[in-house]
Scaffold this motif. Structure first.
Motif, PDB file in Angstrom:
ATOM      1  N   GLY A  16     -18.430 -71.325 -47.864  1.00 54.60           N
ATOM      2  CA  GLY A  16     -19.460 -70.925 -48.828  1.00 54.60           C
ATOM      3  C   GLY A  16     -19.105 -69.609 -49.512  1.00 54.60           C
ATOM      4  O   GLY A  16     -19.186 -69.490 -50.742  1.00 54.60           O
ATOM      5  N   ALA A  94     -18.310 -80.614 -48.075  1.00 49.37           N
ATOM      6  CA  ALA A  94     -16.970 -80.526 -47.454  1.00 49.37           C
ATOM      7  C   ALA A  94     -17.061 -81.003 -46.008  1.00 49.37           C
ATOM      8  O   ALA A  94     -16.152 -80.779 -45.224  1.00 49.37           O
ATOM      9  N   LYS A  96     -16.676 -83.433 -43.416  1.00 46.47           N
ATOM     10  CA  LYS A  96     -15.995 -84.728 -43.165  1.00 46.47           C
ATOM     11  C   LYS A  96     -16.693 -85.555 -42.102  1.00 46.47           C
ATOM     12  O   LYS A  96     -16.766 -86.768 -42.196  1.00 46.47           O
TER      13      LYS A  96
HETATM   14  N1  LIG Z   1     -13.389 -73.527 -42.568  1.00 45.18           N
HETATM   15  C1  LIG Z   1     -12.530 -74.356 -43.141  1.00 45.18           C
HETATM   16  O1  LIG Z   1     -11.352 -74.041 -43.302  1.00 45.18           O
HETATM   17  C2  LIG Z   1     -12.990 -75.694 -43.614  1.00 45.18           C
HETATM   18  C3  LIG Z   1     -12.077 -76.536 -44.273  1.00 45.18           C
HETATM   19  C4  LIG Z   1     -12.503 -77.777 -44.755  1.00 45.18           C
HETATM   20  C5  LIG Z   1     -13.818 -78.170 -44.582  1.00 45.18           C
HETATM   21  N2  LIG Z   1     -14.684 -77.331 -43.914  1.00 45.18           N
HETATM   22  C6  LIG Z   1     -16.069 -77.795 -43.754  1.00 45.18           C
HETATM   23  O2  LIG Z   1     -16.919 -76.941 -44.492  1.00 45.18           O
HETATM   24  C7  LIG Z   1     -18.186 -76.833 -43.837  1.00 45.18           C
HETATM   25  C8  LIG Z   1     -18.498 -75.359 -43.590  1.00 45.18           C
HETATM   26  O3  LIG Z   1     -17.520 -74.819 -42.749  1.00 45.18           O
HETATM   27  P1  LIG Z   1     -17.376 -73.230 -42.552  1.00 45.18           P
HETATM   28  O4  LIG Z   1     -16.057 -73.041 -41.889  1.00 45.18           O
HETATM   29  O5  LIG Z   1     -17.658 -72.532 -43.831  1.00 45.18           O
HETATM   30  O6  LIG Z   1     -18.548 -72.959 -41.512  1.00 45.18           O
HETATM   31  P2  LIG Z   1     -19.102 -71.525 -41.016  1.00 45.18           P
HETATM   32  O7  LIG Z   1     -18.182 -70.438 -41.414  1.00 45.18           O
HETATM   33  O8  LIG Z   1     -19.441 -71.679 -39.590  1.00 45.18           O
HETATM   34  O9  LIG Z   1     -20.450 -71.361 -41.854  1.00 45.18           O
HETATM   35  C9  LIG Z   1     -21.523 -72.216 -41.683  1.00 45.18           C
HETATM   36  C10 LIG Z   1     -22.659 -71.795 -42.574  1.00 45.18           C
HETATM   37  O10 LIG Z   1     -23.678 -72.783 -42.507  1.00 45.18           O
HETATM   38  C11 LIG Z   1     -24.935 -72.127 -42.331  1.00 45.18           C
HETATM   39  N3  LIG Z   1     -25.839 -73.076 -41.685  1.00 45.18           N
HETATM   40  C12 LIG Z   1     -25.714 -73.721 -40.502  1.00 45.18           C
HETATM   41  N4  LIG Z   1     -26.725 -74.579 -40.304  1.00 45.18           N
HETATM   42  C13 LIG Z   1     -27.526 -74.481 -41.406  1.00 45.18           C
HETATM   43  C14 LIG Z   1     -28.722 -75.105 -41.816  1.00 45.18           C
HETATM   44  N5  LIG Z   1     -29.337 -76.032 -41.058  1.00 45.18           N
HETATM   45  N6  LIG Z   1     -29.257 -74.762 -43.007  1.00 45.18           N
HETATM   46  C15 LIG Z   1     -28.672 -73.832 -43.781  1.00 45.18           C
HETATM   47  N7  LIG Z   1     -27.522 -73.191 -43.452  1.00 45.18           N
HETATM   48  C16 LIG Z   1     -26.967 -73.524 -42.273  1.00 45.18           C
HETATM   49  C17 LIG Z   1     -24.622 -70.904 -41.511  1.00 45.18           C
HETATM   50  O11 LIG Z   1     -25.686 -69.995 -41.680  1.00 45.18           O
HETATM   51  P3  LIG Z   1     -25.641 -68.487 -41.126  1.00 45.18           P
HETATM   52  O12 LIG Z   1     -24.743 -67.762 -42.088  1.00 45.18           O
HETATM   53  O13 LIG Z   1     -27.026 -68.043 -41.207  1.00 45.18           O
HETATM   54  O14 LIG Z   1     -25.072 -68.561 -39.744  1.00 45.18           O
HETATM   55  C18 LIG Z   1     -23.308 -70.465 -42.171  1.00 45.18           C
HETATM   56  O15 LIG Z   1     -23.574 -69.710 -43.335  1.00 45.18           O
HETATM   57  C19 LIG Z   1     -18.063 -77.665 -42.546  1.00 45.18           C
HETATM   58  O16 LIG Z   1     -18.556 -78.954 -42.790  1.00 45.18           O
HETATM   59  C20 LIG Z   1     -16.567 -77.743 -42.323  1.00 45.18           C
HETATM   60  O17 LIG Z   1     -16.192 -78.926 -41.628  1.00 45.18           O
HETATM   61  C21 LIG Z   1     -14.303 -76.120 -43.436  1.00 45.18           C
END
Ligand SMILES: NC(=O)c1ccc[n+]([C@@H]2O[C@H](COP(=O)([O-])OP(=O)(O)OC[C@H]3O[C@@H](n4cnc5c(N)ncnc54)[C@H](OP(=O)(O)O)[C@@H]3O)[C@@H](O)[C@H]2O)c1
Length: 417
Positions: A16, A94, A96
Motif C-alpha cells: 500500500g 494483489a 493471490k
Molecule cells: N509484500 C510483498 O512483497 C507482496 C508482493 C505481492 C503481493 N503481496 C500481497 O499484497 C497484500 C498486502 O501485502 P503487504 O506485504 O503490503 O502486507 P502488510 O505490509 O502486512 O500490510 C497489510 C496492511 O493491511 C492492513 N489491514 C489488515 N487487515 C485489514 C482490514 N481488515 N481492513 C483494513 N486494513 C487491513 C494493515 O493495517 P495496519 O497498517 O493498521 O496494520 C496493513 O496496513 C497481500 O495480499 C500480499 O499477499 C505482497
C-alpha cells in the motif's frame, strides 16, 4: 475512454505504501480518497484525515469508483472485494490467496455486475505474466508455464546456498525487507506459489484448479545435508511452480523444490527475483524475470492495473469461456506424471512411505540418508501431508522422465513396486 479515478484503498503496509509513493512520483491522475487500515495506534506517514478504520466508509461511498485491496488477510479481503464488486465498483487486488480460493465466484460476480477485477500484482510481483498469458498468448498453443513464483523462498535459498547463511537468518532478512508474507508458512510451505499457479492455470489454459487439488511442497524442512548435496553436485535449489499440458484433455500442476544446474534458465535468478518460462508451439521458449516481491515492484504492477482500469480493461477469460461456448470439456488435472526425486530421510520408515517406481541412487550415512528415484505425482499428492510432518526433504532432480525410463528395472538396486 479515460476516466478520473477516485480510489478507496484497503491496507497501507508494504505494498500500500509502495503504491502510494509510486502514484505521487508518477503524478498519476487519480485521487486517493480514503485508506482503510486496521491498527488505530500505528503511526502513519500521511495525515490522519486520509485514514479510516471503517470499511463501509469506502464501500458505501458512491464517489469512489475504484477499490484497491492490499491487506494481508485473505478472508477479510474476500469480504471487501466481493462487497465492492456487488456494489458495482471495479477492484484491483494483489491478494493471490483470496483470488485463487474464489476464482469461480469472482468470475461470476464480474460477469453479473459488469465490473472488473484485476490482479497482476498477485502473481510474480512486477512481471506482467497474467496480461501476457491473457492477451499475447491468447491463441498460441501453450505447452507449459513454469518458474520461480515466490520471492521470499528464492531469497532464502539464495542466501543459504551461496552465502552460507542460516535458514532462520535468511527468513528473518526476507521478513525485514518486506518480501515475506505475514505468515511465512505461506511462502516457505509452497502455498504462495501454489495460489499463483492456480491463477496462472486459468489465464494460460482456462482451467479452474482449486489449491487443494494441486501437489505443493515447500522448503521448510531443508537441512544442511540437502544444501551440501546441492553444492557438491554444482546445483542450486529453486522452488518451482509449473503447469504443463499433457494432452488435449489434461494438464499437470505441481509446486516443489527443484535442483537446477548451470545450464538451466533459472540458475541465475536470485534473491527476491521471480521468473516465468512460457513454452509454446510457435514462440518457443520465453523467459520473463523481475522482482517478485517488495512494495515498489508490487506497487508497480498494481499501478499498471489501475491504469488499465482507467481504459476499462477487463480480463475476458477467453480460454475458459471458449470451452464453455463450444461444448468442449475443460482441461482436467492429471496426476499421472512420473517425476525423478531426491528424498532425504532419517528413518527407514520414512523412505518406505513413497512407492518408488525405480531407484537409481541410494546413500546411507551416519547422520542422514538419501535416495534418488522415480515416483508418480499421484503418490506425492497422496502423501503430501505426511511428507510435511516427517523428517524428510523432497526435491525434483530436474531430470525429464519418459514412461520407458520409469519402468521398474534397476541396476541391482531394490525396486519397491
Ligand atoms: N509484500 C510483498 O512483497 C507482496 C508482493 C505481492 C503481493 N503481496 C500481497 O499484497 C497484500 C498486502 O501485502 P503487504 O506485504 O503490503 O502486507 P502488510 O505490509 O502486512 O500490510 C497489510 C496492511 O493491511 C492492513 N489491514 C489488515 N487487515 C485489514 C482490514 N481488515 N481492513 C483494513 N486494513 C487491513 C494493515 O493495517 P495496519 O497498517 O493498521 O496494520 C496493513 O496496513 C497481500 O495480499 C500480499 O499477499 C505482497
Amino acid at each position: 475512454m479515460d476516466k478520473q479515478h477516485k480510489i478507496g484503498m484497503f491496507g497501507f503496509g508494504c505494498v500500500g505504501q509502495g503504491l502510494y509513493d509510486i502514484l505521487e512520483k508518477t503524478n498519476f491522475r487519480a485521487e486517493v480518497v480514503k485508506i482503510c487500515v486496521k491498527n488505530k495506534s500505528k503511526e502513519r506517514s500521511l495525515p490522519a484525515h486520509f485514514f479510516t478504520y471503517d470499511a463501509s466508509s469506502i464501500l458505501d461511498d458512491d464517489n469512489i469508483n475504484l477499490v484497491v485491496e492490499l491487506i494481508d488477510n485473505a478472508d477479510e479481503a474476500y469480504q471487501i472485494v466481493t462487497t465492492a464488486l456487488k456494489r458495482g465498483k471495479n477492484v484491483v487486488t494483489a491478494n493471490k490467496k483470496m483470488v485463487a480460493e474464489h476464482l469461480e465466484e469472482l468470475l461470476q460476480l464480474q460477469e453479473k455486475h459488469g465490473v472488473s477485477l484485476l490482479y497482476e500484482g498477485a502473481v510474480c510481483g512486477c512481471i506482467p505474466i497474467i496480461r501476457t498469458l491473457e492477451e499475447y498468448y491468447d491463441n498460441e498453443l501453450v505447452f507449459s508455464v513454469s518458474g520461480i513464483f515466490n520471492g521470499s523462498s528464492n531469497y532464502i535459498l539464495t542466501k543459504v546456498i551461496q552465502e552460507n547463511m542460516s535458514y532462520a537468518n535468511a527468513l528473518k532478512q526476507a521478513q525485514d525487507l518486506g518480501f515475506a508474507e505475514t505468515d511465512p508458512t505461506l511462502d516457505v510451505g509452497g502455498f504462495d506459489p501454489l495460489y499463483k499457479l492456480c491463477i496462472v492455470a486459468l489465464h494460460a489454459y482456462g482451467v479452474i484448479a482449486k489449491p487443494d487439488e494441486v501437489f505443493n511442497y515447500g522448503i521448510q524442512s531443508l537441512s544442511e545435508h540437502d544444501i551440501r548435496f546441492a553444492i557438491e553436485k554444482g546445483y542450486k535449489l529453486k522452488l518451482l511452480a509449473s503447469i504443463e499440458k499433457i494432452n488435449d484433455h489434461e494438464v499437470s500442476l505441481s509446486v516443489m523444490p527443484h535442483f537446477v544446474g548451470k545450464g538451466h534458465y533459472l540458475y541465475h535468478v536470485e534473491n527476491e527475483y521471480n521468473a516465468a518460462i512460457v513454452e509454446a508451439a510457435f514462440s518457443s521458449k520465453q523467459v520473463f524475470t523481475g522482482k517478485g516481491a517488495g512494495g515498489h515492484p508490487t506497487g508497480s504492477a498494481v499501478l499498471s492495473d489501475i491504469s488499465a482500469n482507467r481504459y476499462e480493461y477487463k480480463y475476458e477469460y477467453r480460454k475458459a469461456l471458449a470451452k464453455k461456448g463450444s461444448g468442449l470439456l475443460p482441461l482436467k488435472i492429471s496426476y499421472g506424471q512420473v517425476q525423478e526425486i531426491y528424498l532425504r530421510y532419517h528413518d527407514e520408515q520414512d523412505f518406505k512411505l513413497l512407492p518408488f517406481i525405480t531407484i537409481s541412487e541410494k546413500y546411507q550415512g551416519t547422520d542422514f540418508n538419501y535416495v534418488i528415484g522415480t515416483v508418480r505425482l499421484s503418490d506425492l499428492y497422496k502423501y503430501k501431508n505426511e511428507l510435511n510432518k516427517r523428517n524428510v526433504f523432497v526435491a525434483n532432480t530436474g531430470k525429464k522422465i519418459s514412461t520407458e525410463q520409469a519402468t521398474p528395472i534397476l541396476n541391482g538396486v531394490e525396486t519397491l513396486v
